[in-house]
Scaffold this motif. Structure first.
Motif, PDB file in Angstrom:
ATOM      1  N   UNK A   1       0.836  -1.202   0.000  1.00 20.56           N
ATOM      2  CA  UNK A   1       0.000   0.000   0.000  1.00 20.56           C
ATOM      3  C   UNK A   1       0.872   1.253   0.000  1.00 20.56           C
ATOM      4  N   UNK A   2       1.969   1.204   0.749  1.00 19.37           N
ATOM      5  CA  UNK A   2       2.858   2.361   0.842  1.00 19.37           C
ATOM      6  C   UNK A   2       4.258   1.894   1.181  1.00 19.37           C
ATOM      7  N   UNK A   3       5.234   2.617   0.665  1.00 23.94           N
ATOM      8  CA  UNK A   3       6.636   2.383   1.025  1.00 23.94           C
ATOM      9  C   UNK A   3       7.360   3.708   0.885  1.00 23.94           C
ATOM     10  N   UNK A   4       7.806   4.248   2.008  1.00 23.67           N
ATOM     11  CA  UNK A   4       8.493   5.532   2.033  1.00 23.67           C
ATOM     12  C   UNK A   4       9.942   5.311   2.459  1.00 23.67           C
ATOM     13  N   UNK A   5      10.855   5.928   1.744  1.00 23.70           N
ATOM     14  CA  UNK A   5      12.249   5.781   2.106  1.00 23.70           C
ATOM     15  C   UNK A   5      13.163   6.483   1.136  1.00 23.70           C
ATOM     16  N   UNK A   6      14.441   6.176   1.301  1.00 23.82           N
ATOM     17  CA  UNK A   6      15.477   6.762   0.458  1.00 23.82           C
ATOM     18  C   UNK A   6      16.423   5.657   0.034  1.00 23.82           C
ATOM     19  N   UNK A   7      16.548   5.415  -1.259  1.00 30.54           N
ATOM     20  CA  UNK A   7      17.427   4.360  -1.746  1.00 30.54           C
ATOM     21  C   UNK A   7      16.970   3.005  -1.255  1.00 30.54           C
ATOM     22  N   UNK A   8      17.902   2.249  -0.667  1.00 26.22           N
ATOM     23  CA  UNK A   8      17.592   0.915  -0.180  1.00 26.22           C
ATOM     24  C   UNK A   8      16.918   0.925   1.197  1.00 26.22           C
ATOM     25  N   UNK A   9      16.828   2.087   1.822  1.00 25.51           N
ATOM     26  CA  UNK A   9      16.256   2.197   3.165  1.00 25.51           C
ATOM     27  C   UNK A   9      14.755   2.476   3.072  1.00 25.51           C
ATOM     28  N   UNK A  10      13.978   1.636   3.733  1.00 24.32           N
ATOM     29  CA  UNK A  10      12.531   1.840   3.841  1.00 24.32           C
ATOM     30  C   UNK A  10      12.263   2.354   5.256  1.00 24.32           C
TER      31      UNK A  10
ATOM     32  N   UNK B   1       9.748  -1.746   8.233  1.00 31.44           N
ATOM     33  CA  UNK B   1      10.768  -0.807   7.796  1.00 31.44           C
ATOM     34  C   UNK B   1      12.139  -1.425   7.925  1.00 31.44           C
ATOM     35  N   UNK B   2      13.116  -0.725   7.417  1.00 27.77           N
ATOM     36  CA  UNK B   2      14.495  -1.188   7.489  1.00 27.77           C
ATOM     37  C   UNK B   2      14.997  -1.126   8.924  1.00 27.77           C
TER      38      UNK B   2
END
Length: 136
Positions: free
Chosen positions: A36-45, A61-62
Motif C-alpha cells: 500500500x505504501x513504502x516511504x524511504x530513500x534508496x535501499x532504506x525503507x 521498515x528497514x
C-alpha cells in the motif's frame, strides 16, 4: 468479499528487516500481501504498509540501530494470519520458496493451516481459525 466490506485495520503488527525491499517483495509474492505504501530513500525503507486482502495489515521498515523505540531485531517477529484458503496459500508459499516450518494440518480446535518463515527469519502462521466469539 468486496473491498467495501473490509474494515480499516486498527491493530498493526510491526517488524524490521535487514533488506526491507526484498522482504516486501517476498511477502507480496509468497503470501499475497498487497503493498500500500513504502516511504524511504534508496535501499532504506522508513515506513511501509502491506494490506492483507482478507482484512488488516502489517507495517515494516528497514532495521536501524538509532536508539529509537522501534529498534527491533530483524527475524524476531511472529504473526498468525487468518485466511479462507489455506491450501491455496500453502501452494503459493511453497512455489515462491518459503521455508515451510509446519506442513498443512488440521487442529483439534477446528483450524486448518500451516507455518512458514520468510527470508528474514520471521515466523508466519496461516489458518482458518478466526478466534473465539467475543462476549463483550
Amino acid at each position: 468479499m468486496s473491498d467495501d466490506n473490509i474494515p480499516a485495520p486498527t491493530v498493526w503488527p510491526t517488524l524490521r528487516a535487514d533488506d526491507a525491499r526484498a522482504l516486501i517483495t517476498f511477502l507480496v509474492d509468497a503470501f499475497g500481501f498487497v503493498e500500500v505504501a513504502a516511504h524511504g530513500e534508496g535501499a532504506i525503507i522508513h515506513h511501509a504498509e502491506l494490506a492483507w486482502p482478507e482484512g488488516g495489515g502489517i507495517m515494516l521498515g528497514s532495521h536501524r540501530d538509532d536508539g529509537s523505540v522501534w529498534t527491533l531485531r530483524p527475524g524476531t517477529f511472529g504473526c498468525y494470519v487468518v485466511t479462507a484458503d489455506p491450501d491455496g496459500l500453502f501452494a503459493r508459499a511453497k512455489a515462491a520458496g518459503a521455508e515451510i516450518r509446519q506442513d498443512m494440518h488440521d487442529t483439534d480446535y477446528g483450524s486448518r493451516g500451516f507455518a512458514a518463515r520468510d527470508p528474514e527469519g520471521n515466523l508466519w502462521s496461516f489458518g482458518t481459525y478466526r478466534g473465539e466469539p467475543r462476549t463483550v
